[in-house]
Design an enzyme around this catalytic site. Structure first.
Site, PDB file in Angstrom:
ATOM      1  N   CYS A  63       1.052   2.911  -4.159  1.00 11.77           N
ATOM      2  CA  CYS A  63       1.334   1.948  -3.085  1.00 11.77           C
ATOM      3  C   CYS A  63       2.825   1.620  -3.015  1.00 11.77           C
ATOM      4  O   CYS A  63       3.374   1.010  -3.931  1.00 11.77           O
ATOM      5  CB  CYS A  63       0.502   0.693  -3.349  1.00 11.77           C
ATOM      6  SG  CYS A  63       0.954  -0.739  -2.370  1.00 11.77           S
ATOM      7  N   CYS A 102       3.759  -2.099  -3.116  1.00 14.13           N
ATOM      8  CA  CYS A 102       3.518  -2.612  -4.476  1.00 14.13           C
ATOM      9  C   CYS A 102       4.730  -2.325  -5.361  1.00 14.13           C
ATOM     10  O   CYS A 102       5.174  -3.191  -6.130  1.00 14.13           O
ATOM     11  CB  CYS A 102       2.283  -1.956  -5.086  1.00 14.13           C
ATOM     12  SG  CYS A 102       0.757  -2.229  -4.166  1.00 14.13           S
TER      13      CYS A 102
END
Length: 113
Positions: A38, A41
């Site tokens: 991600c 993230c």
């Protein structure tokens, strides 16, 4: 699992989270639900670590959604990153997405309580 010298606790099992809640019922626990692939993230991770180092009265945890499926299901995570703020096992706040300023504001709000 929990080492006081580490600013961020990595959780993979529900039993680890339950133990943290039992040991620290008065503390805010921030759960960072992320995935290794991600992009947002990864982008917010340095801020999360900085906040964890600055605010010792809050427990900061990372939960890999692919490794900790039981915890991820409990909090019904659909978007990453998602930050869940808990106290004594109850969800007190949620932030979906990697908006740095929102994360900073929410952490400061809960530190002040």
């Amino acid at each position: 699992m929990y080492f006081a010298k580490e600013p961020i606790i990595e959780l993979t099992e529900m039993s680890e989270l339950e133990q943290l809640i039992r040991q620290h019922p008065e503390k805010i626990i921030v759960l960072d639900f992320f995935a290794t692939w991600c992009g947002p993230c990864k982008a917010i991770a340095p801020l999360y670590k900085e906040l964890a180092m600055e605010h010792k009265g809050v427990l900061f945890c990372k939960v890999d959604v692919e490794e900790a499926e039981e915890i991820t299901a409990k909090y019904d995570i659909k978007l990453m990153p998602t930050f869940i703020f808990t106290k004594n096992g109850e969800t007190v706040d949620t932030l979906e997405g990697g908006v740095e300023e929102e994360l900073r504001v929410k952490v400061l709000k809960h530190v002040a309580q």
